[in-house]
Motif scaffolding. Sequence first.
Motif, short mmCIF file in Angstrom:
data_model
loop_
_atom_site.label_atom_id
_atom_site.label_comp_id
_atom_site.label_asym_id
_atom_site.label_seq_id
_atom_site.Cartn_x
_atom_site.Cartn_y
_atom_site.Cartn_z
N LEU A 1 -46.94 24.89 -60.12
CA LEU A 1 -45.61 24.46 -59.66
C LEU A 1 -44.53 25.37 -60.22
CD1 LEU A 1 -45.95 20.57 -59.96
CD2 LEU A 1 -46.00 21.96 -57.88
N ILE A 2 -44.69 25.80 -61.45
CA ILE A 2 -43.73 26.74 -62.03
C ILE A 2 -43.73 28.04 -61.23
CG2 ILE A 2 -43.28 28.22 -64.03
CD1 ILE A 2 -42.37 25.45 -64.57
N LYS A 3 -44.90 28.51 -60.86
CA LYS A 3 -44.98 29.77 -60.10
C LYS A 3 -44.41 29.62 -58.69
CE LYS A 3 -49.42 30.41 -60.89
NZ LYS A 3 -50.77 31.05 -60.87
N LYS A 4 -44.57 28.42 -58.09
CA LYS A 4 -44.02 28.20 -56.75
C LYS A 4 -42.51 27.98 -56.79
CE LYS A 4 -48.15 26.07 -54.71
NZ LYS A 4 -48.71 24.81 -54.16
N ASN A 5 -41.98 27.57 -57.94
CA ASN A 5 -40.55 27.30 -58.07
C ASN A 5 -40.00 28.09 -59.25
OD1 ASN A 5 -40.21 24.74 -56.13
ND2 ASN A 5 -42.10 24.47 -57.31
N PRO A 6 -40.04 29.42 -59.17
CA PRO A 6 -39.68 30.26 -60.32
C PRO A 6 -38.22 30.17 -60.72
CG PRO A 6 -39.94 31.60 -58.35
CD PRO A 6 -40.40 30.22 -57.99
N ASP B 1 -42.47 19.76 -51.74
CA ASP B 1 -41.03 19.51 -51.61
C ASP B 1 -40.32 20.23 -52.76
OD1 ASP B 1 -38.42 18.53 -51.64
OD2 ASP B 1 -39.02 16.52 -51.00
N SER B 2 -39.81 21.41 -52.47
CA SER B 2 -39.26 22.26 -53.51
C SER B 2 -38.08 21.62 -54.23
CB SER B 2 -38.83 23.60 -52.92
OG SER B 2 -38.29 24.44 -53.92
N ASN B 3 -37.19 20.96 -53.49
CA ASN B 3 -36.01 20.35 -54.11
C ASN B 3 -36.41 19.22 -55.06
OD1 ASN B 3 -34.19 22.03 -52.76
ND2 ASN B 3 -34.05 20.64 -51.00
N LEU B 4 -37.35 18.39 -54.62
CA LEU B 4 -37.81 17.29 -55.45
C LEU B 4 -38.51 17.82 -56.70
CD1 LEU B 4 -38.53 14.34 -56.08
CD2 LEU B 4 -40.54 14.61 -54.61
N ILE B 5 -39.41 18.78 -56.52
CA ILE B 5 -40.18 19.30 -57.64
C ILE B 5 -39.27 20.00 -58.64
CG2 ILE B 5 -41.98 20.91 -58.34
CD1 ILE B 5 -42.94 18.28 -57.07
N THR B 6 -38.29 20.74 -58.14
CA THR B 6 -37.36 21.41 -59.05
C THR B 6 -36.61 20.40 -59.92
OG1 THR B 6 -37.04 23.31 -57.58
CG2 THR B 6 -35.31 22.88 -59.18
#
Length: 436
Positions: free
Chosen positions: A64-69, A101-106
């Motif tokens: 998840l860190i790599k997908k949302n750097p 869901d990038s916004n949620l995960i961030t």
Amino acid sequence: MVQVYTLLFIMQTRSRSIWRASATLISVLAMLPSPIMAETKRAEPKALGEVLAGNEELSTYYSLIKKNPDILLQLPHSGGVTLIAPSNEAFNKTQSLNLEDSNLITSLLQYHILPLSVNVSSLEPGPSYLLPTLLTSSNYTNVTAGQNILLSRQHDDTTVVTSGLGTRSTFFEPPDQDIPFTGGFIQIVDTLLVPPFRLEITARDAYKDLTSFLGALYKSGLSPALSSQKDITILAPRNAAFQSIASALDPLSSEDLATVLKYHIIPDKVLSSSDLSALGNSTGSSLATLLGADSRASTVTVSRAGNNIFFNSAQLLQSDILLANGVIHIIDNVLNPDEFAEVPDLEAKSQTPVFQVSKGAETRTGTRVPAPFTTWLPCTTDCPEPTVDANTQRTATTTGRNGVNSQTSSGMGVQVTAVASILGAVGVGVIGMGVM
């Protein structure tokens, strides 16, 4: 290795002259790794990516860190940082959480990052620490310094993080604790942290001993708008406190009831139990309330006697319940702005209410009297068609977690739905959370 070479030196000392033994020692030292203390010297912390890649418990978190750097760009450049990293099993508990869901995960990852270094081994067992995170999005919080978590190292050395709706996450034990990396520490937890919810959801679904207080807020017209205010501390009387003085409060108009309730709200401050303990010195400290400076009773006095904290004469029973816009502390009696000079009776087992006690509630527990104001709570399930009185409107309100309100009879905010998927996985009831 050092012991072996030392023995060699002693043996040679017995059979040779001092100067030859000294020469031998020098040659032996030359054979050792340089310097000798390298064996006890602490290794330099590794880069974050290297540490995450090498820990099998954190493969989901690392992905998840790599997908949302972009989350890495928000890490503080000084003062240290602590990553509260959910284990793979913690993510497996989340059922329908959409990891795409990038916004949620961030936002979720931000709530798991503290802008300071937390080394568990250096924490004093016992106290709870209210600590800020990087979560500042108005979709999830009205705490301007960053939404908080509650961290506590218990006397059995278990370390627990409490987040929204009382969700408890436990730190892994060493060696999966205080994992260093360049710039801070990683702490692995067994359950995802849940960003705190609005007052309406927290009081109704997670802390049911606050339903009278919540109902009174609705009757007075203070709710749901109160959840839109930033940075508040609420002194919330438990249901029994309202039950014991129901006959004194029931006749009050909405305006008079609002005056009483505003005396329980401290604006522009998020005060933890540690803050209150520090403020409660021998002479007490005054805290400005929502009544404002124009009121005769504009402040409430916080004092401390031993381990007990009091607000005027009401005693703190349960502290540090996290809200989307601050914190709640549960107290044993309703505060009375007309009795602002009341002080605790330190010899008494319980404090006397500062309103007239209802007939049949002489026990002060209030258990003989129905919990007042609960009929003012908006309907959430199997609701009849709404009726609007000429003088009172009690339309159900859908509220986003950040305080954005919209008058509707049904529906659930996108943010609430997203976090509900997390809560459903950790066993926290979310029935009726959308319509408040």
